[in-house]
Design a protein around this motif. Structure first.
Motif, short mmCIF file in Angstrom:
data_model
loop_
_atom_site.label_atom_id
_atom_site.label_comp_id
_atom_site.label_asym_id
_atom_site.label_seq_id
_atom_site.Cartn_x
_atom_site.Cartn_y
_atom_site.Cartn_z
N LYS A 116 0.84 -1.18 -0.01
CA LYS A 116 0.16 0.08 0.02
C LYS A 116 0.84 1.19 0.00
O LYS A 116 0.67 2.29 -0.83
CB LYS A 116 -1.05 -0.15 1.19
CG LYS A 116 -2.21 0.83 1.13
CD LYS A 116 -2.98 0.70 2.20
CE LYS A 116 -4.32 1.63 2.13
NZ LYS A 116 -4.83 1.41 0.84
N LEU A 117 1.89 1.26 0.71
CA LEU A 117 2.95 2.34 0.89
C LEU A 117 3.61 2.43 -0.43
O LEU A 117 3.84 3.66 -0.98
CB LEU A 117 3.80 2.20 1.97
CG LEU A 117 5.02 3.08 2.08
CD1 LEU A 117 4.33 4.48 2.59
CD2 LEU A 117 5.97 2.77 3.22
N ALA A 118 4.07 1.49 -0.97
CA ALA A 118 4.60 1.75 -2.38
C ALA A 118 3.63 2.44 -3.58
O ALA A 118 4.35 2.99 -4.31
CB ALA A 118 5.11 0.26 -2.88
N ASP A 147 1.26 7.82 -3.48
CA ASP A 147 1.78 9.11 -3.66
C ASP A 147 1.47 10.15 -2.80
O ASP A 147 2.29 11.32 -2.58
CB ASP A 147 1.08 9.64 -4.92
CG ASP A 147 1.56 8.89 -6.23
OD1 ASP A 147 2.39 7.98 -6.20
OD2 ASP A 147 1.06 9.04 -7.33
N ASN A 148 0.76 9.76 -1.55
CA ASN A 148 0.46 10.77 -0.53
C ASN A 148 0.73 10.22 0.80
O ASN A 148 -0.06 10.56 1.86
CB ASN A 148 -1.23 11.01 -0.54
CG ASN A 148 -1.55 12.44 0.03
OD1 ASN A 148 -0.74 13.28 0.07
ND2 ASN A 148 -2.54 12.53 0.69
N ALA A 149 1.79 9.42 0.92
CA ALA A 149 2.18 8.85 1.98
C ALA A 149 3.12 9.59 2.89
O ALA A 149 4.13 10.33 2.28
CB ALA A 149 2.62 7.35 1.76
N GLN A 150 2.96 9.44 4.03
CA GLN A 150 3.89 9.92 5.15
C GLN A 150 4.12 8.77 6.22
O GLN A 150 3.24 8.22 6.73
CB GLN A 150 3.43 11.19 5.97
CG GLN A 150 4.14 11.59 7.09
CD GLN A 150 5.61 12.23 6.61
OE1 GLN A 150 5.55 13.11 5.98
NE2 GLN A 150 6.66 11.58 7.18
N ILE A 151 5.48 8.33 6.45
CA ILE A 151 5.74 7.40 7.20
C ILE A 151 6.04 7.88 8.62
O ILE A 151 6.82 9.00 8.78
CB ILE A 151 6.89 6.44 6.95
CG1 ILE A 151 6.67 5.81 5.60
CG2 ILE A 151 7.18 5.53 8.16
CD1 ILE A 151 8.13 5.22 4.89
N ASN A 182 -1.82 10.33 3.87
CA ASN A 182 -2.19 9.21 4.31
C ASN A 182 -0.74 8.59 5.35
O ASN A 182 0.27 8.63 4.80
CB ASN A 182 -2.06 8.13 3.32
CG ASN A 182 -3.38 8.48 2.30
OD1 ASN A 182 -4.37 8.88 2.80
ND2 ASN A 182 -3.19 8.13 1.18
N TYR A 183 -1.14 8.26 6.56
CA TYR A 183 -0.11 8.09 7.49
C TYR A 183 -0.10 6.57 7.72
O TYR A 183 -0.90 5.86 8.20
CB TYR A 183 -0.26 8.88 8.75
CG TYR A 183 -0.23 10.23 8.54
CD1 TYR A 183 1.14 10.93 8.80
CD2 TYR A 183 -1.30 11.07 8.35
CE1 TYR A 183 1.25 12.10 8.61
CE2 TYR A 183 -1.30 12.39 8.03
CZ TYR A 183 -0.05 12.97 8.12
OH TYR A 183 0.17 14.24 7.80
N TYR A 184 1.25 6.18 7.62
CA TYR A 184 1.84 4.82 7.58
C TYR A 184 2.59 4.74 9.30
O TYR A 184 3.67 5.22 9.11
CB TYR A 184 2.51 4.19 6.68
CG TYR A 184 1.68 4.05 5.32
CD1 TYR A 184 1.18 2.94 4.98
CD2 TYR A 184 1.34 5.10 4.73
CE1 TYR A 184 0.44 3.00 3.76
CE2 TYR A 184 0.50 5.17 3.54
CZ TYR A 184 0.01 3.98 3.23
OH TYR A 184 -0.65 3.75 2.08
N VAL A 185 2.27 4.28 10.09
CA VAL A 185 2.80 4.11 11.50
C VAL A 185 3.28 2.86 12.09
O VAL A 185 2.79 1.93 11.75
CB VAL A 185 1.51 4.82 12.57
CG1 VAL A 185 2.41 5.25 13.73
CG2 VAL A 185 0.92 5.89 11.88
#
Length: 102
Positions: free
Chosen positions: A11-13, A16-20, A60-63
């Protein structure tokens, strides 16, 4: 939303609107972390909430954390503050098989 390692990385890959977000302590981050992750130590609540106010709610936040417990808590806080898309990495960095920086 809790995601497995594979779901999270796929999903992260494609996002285009991701923040880890790395919600571990400074010491843990120094050992190893994911590339391009923003650290927000959830064990320092005043600073965590201060940093939270600076985040863009449209992203979109990937935590992640060490095992998945603190990141689940962080996702719950993000949701309560109006962040729609927050993805918790089940198993945390201790089970992560992808790229890390040390």
């Amino acid at each position: 939303m809790d995601l497995t390692q594979q779901e999270w990385s796929e999903k992260l890959a494609a996002d285009d609107n991701a923040q880890i977000l790395d919600v571990r302590t400074d010491e843990e981050v120094e050992e190893k972390h994911l590339p391009n992750a923003k650290q927000m130590d959830i064990q320092n609540p005043p600073k965590f909430m201060e940093e939270l106010q600076k985040l863009d709610a449209s992203k979109n936040y990937y935590v992640y954390c060490r095992s998945g417990a603190r990141s689940a808590q962080a996702c719950a806080i993000l949701k309560s503050q109006g962040f729609e898309n927050c993805y918790n990495l089940l198993g945390g960095i201790s089970e992560w098989e992808g790229e890390t920086v040390s």
